[in-house]
Scaffold this motif. Structure first.
Motif, short mmCIF file in Angstrom:
data_model
loop_
_atom_site.label_atom_id
_atom_site.label_comp_id
_atom_site.label_asym_id
_atom_site.label_seq_id
_atom_site.Cartn_x
_atom_site.Cartn_y
_atom_site.Cartn_z
N GLY A 143 0.82 -1.21 0.00
CA GLY A 143 0.00 0.00 0.00
C GLY A 143 0.85 1.26 0.00
N CYS A 144 1.93 1.26 0.79
CA CYS A 144 2.84 2.41 0.82
C CYS A 144 3.52 2.62 -0.53
CB CYS A 144 3.90 2.22 1.90
SG CYS A 144 3.26 2.22 3.57
N LEU A 145 3.96 1.52 -1.15
CA LEU A 145 4.59 1.61 -2.47
C LEU A 145 3.63 2.17 -3.50
CD1 LEU A 145 6.63 -1.73 -2.66
CD2 LEU A 145 7.57 0.58 -2.81
N ALA A 146 2.40 1.69 -3.49
CA ALA A 146 1.40 2.14 -4.48
C ALA A 146 1.07 3.61 -4.29
CB ALA A 146 0.14 1.29 -4.36
N GLU A 147 1.12 4.08 -3.04
CA GLU A 147 0.73 5.46 -2.76
C GLU A 147 1.67 6.45 -3.43
OE1 GLU A 147 -0.51 8.25 1.07
OE2 GLU A 147 -0.26 6.08 1.27
N LEU A 157 -0.74 5.89 -9.78
CA LEU A 157 -1.98 5.20 -9.39
C LEU A 157 -2.44 5.64 -8.02
CD1 LEU A 157 -4.14 3.00 -9.76
CD2 LEU A 157 -2.50 1.34 -8.83
N GLY A 158 -1.49 5.76 -7.08
CA GLY A 158 -1.85 6.22 -5.74
C GLY A 158 -2.43 7.62 -5.77
N GLY A 159 -1.82 8.50 -6.56
CA GLY A 159 -2.34 9.86 -6.70
C GLY A 159 -3.74 9.88 -7.28
N ALA A 160 -3.97 9.03 -8.28
CA ALA A 160 -5.30 8.96 -8.89
C ALA A 160 -6.34 8.46 -7.89
CB ALA A 160 -5.26 8.04 -10.11
N PRO A 197 -1.40 8.81 4.12
CA PRO A 197 -2.80 9.18 3.83
C PRO A 197 -3.62 8.14 3.09
CG PRO A 197 -1.37 11.07 3.50
CD PRO A 197 -0.47 9.91 3.79
N LEU A 198 -3.13 7.60 1.97
CA LEU A 198 -3.93 6.64 1.22
C LEU A 198 -4.12 5.36 2.02
CD1 LEU A 198 -5.42 5.82 -1.35
CD2 LEU A 198 -3.24 5.01 -2.29
N VAL A 199 -3.07 4.91 2.69
CA VAL A 199 -3.14 3.69 3.49
C VAL A 199 -4.18 3.84 4.60
CG1 VAL A 199 -1.86 2.26 5.13
CG2 VAL A 199 -0.81 2.90 2.97
#
Length: 350
Positions: free
Chosen positions: A70-74, A78-81, A262-264
């Motif tokens: 999850g941290c990597l994706a953020e 993609l995480g920004g989207a 934040p995303l996580v």
């Protein structure tokens, strides 16, 4: 050698099955067991040598992989989207978070007045006649923003009153109430103590509440036996012991995620809110009333649009901070229990 491989494959399959089963059926495990089953807080918890077993370690590694992913994706486009999409979908909730909290807590306190004989949460029974009326008055104070701090102070008083009746260790299940009290006081008086946003304070107390509750799942898995016996399909074939280990790991990981990036944390809040809401359909109005406060807090966290730059250290340090949090809560739970109920000579040996 083949026997070793078969054993390893069997263990891996069991862990995967338990993880899937717990995630699918965590709504039932997430129901506060003290509201529906017999419990004994002073009873001896399961030994750490039983908790920290091979299956527990495997489940923890799996949870860490998900957290780091999850941290990597953020940090990617993609995480920004995903963050932008969440901002759009939750815009109205974000604008009206305070109003939602006030309305939900109003429902909560009016419900406690209607039920009667309860201090803040269903298992904290009381025969003090004025408590329900006091809680109704707290609901009335939520109508106006200027009187919100009175509700916050009232929650602190009720928490202290319940602590005097039931003990510090029992009320350690519910620091979320203190976080909500601080939120109401700060929002009503437009305060930001030490530069902290009121929502961040209640977010941390929600994380602490759920991490503590997950330790209880490992320390007293037998409390949930009546629920699992009545609904054996919940485990999807996993043993009750493995199921409760997995449910605790999932809850602890999602709770820890609430204090991470934040995303996580927003994704964790959405998952936790969905779990709590789904449990209401299974366990009815008691569960709806008891968990309404934390549900609205989780919805507010999911709508929070504060951003931060996610760097490599957030990924690299995730296992270290997760491990430190896990060790800290295990120590606090077992050492606190030993100090209050068994003396320090009863501390478990790891």
């Amino acid at each position: 050698m083949s026997a070793f491989k078969n054993k390893r494959t069997s263990t891996g399959y069991a862990l995967a099955t338990a993880g899937a089963a717990s995630l699918a059926a965590t709504s039932e495990a997430q129901a506060h067991v003290k509201w529906f089953c017999a419990y004994d807080v002073a009873g001896q918890p399961q030994g750490l040598e039983q908790v920290l077993c091979a299956n527990f370690e495997g489940l923890t590694v799996l949870a860490l992989v998900c957290l780091m992913f999850g941290c990597l994706a953020e940090g990617t486009p993609l995480g920004g989207a995903l963050l932008n999409a969440l901002d759009r979908v939750t815009a109205r909730i974000r604008t009206d978070t305070e109003l939602l909290v006030r309305a939900t807590l109003g429902f909560f306190f009016v419900s406690l007045w209607e039920l009667g004989g309860i201090i803040l949460t269903p298992e904290l029974k009381t025969d003090v006649a004025w408590i329900p009326w006091f809680q109704l008055a707290l609901a009335g104070c939520l109508i106006w923003r200027r009187t919100m701090p009175l509700t916050g102070l009232g929650i602190v008083f009720l928490f202290s009153f319940a602590t005097a009746q039931y003990g510090v260790f029992h009320l350690a299940d519910y620091p979320i109430f203190l976080g909500v009290a601080v939120y109401l006081i700060c929002r009503g008086l437009d305060l930001a103590p030490f530069g902290l946003r009121p929502l961040d304070i209640v977010r941390w107390t929600a994380a602490i509440t759920l991490m503590w509750a997950s330790i209880e799942k490992w320390a007293y898995p037998q409390w949930t036996d009546p629920l699992l016996a009545a609904k054996p399909q919940m485990t999807l074939g996993a043993t009750p012991e493995l199921f409760m280990q997995a449910a605790g790991v999932i809850e602890f990981t999602l709770a820890f995620a609430l204090i991470w990036t934040p995303l996580v944390r927003r994704c964790a809040a959405i998952i936790l809110a969905a779990i709590f809401i789904s449990a209401v359909f299974e366990f009815g109005k008691v569960d709806a009333i008891g968990h309404s406060g934390i549900i609205v807090v989780l919805i507010g966290i999911a709508a929070d649009d504060v951003r931060m730059a996610v760097r490599a250290r957030h990924v690299v340090l995730a296992p270290a901070w997760y491990g430190a949090a896990l060790a800290l809560f295990l120590f606090l739970y077992y050492a606190g229990h030993a100090a209050l109920f068994g003396g320090f000579e009863a501390l478990p040996v790891i």
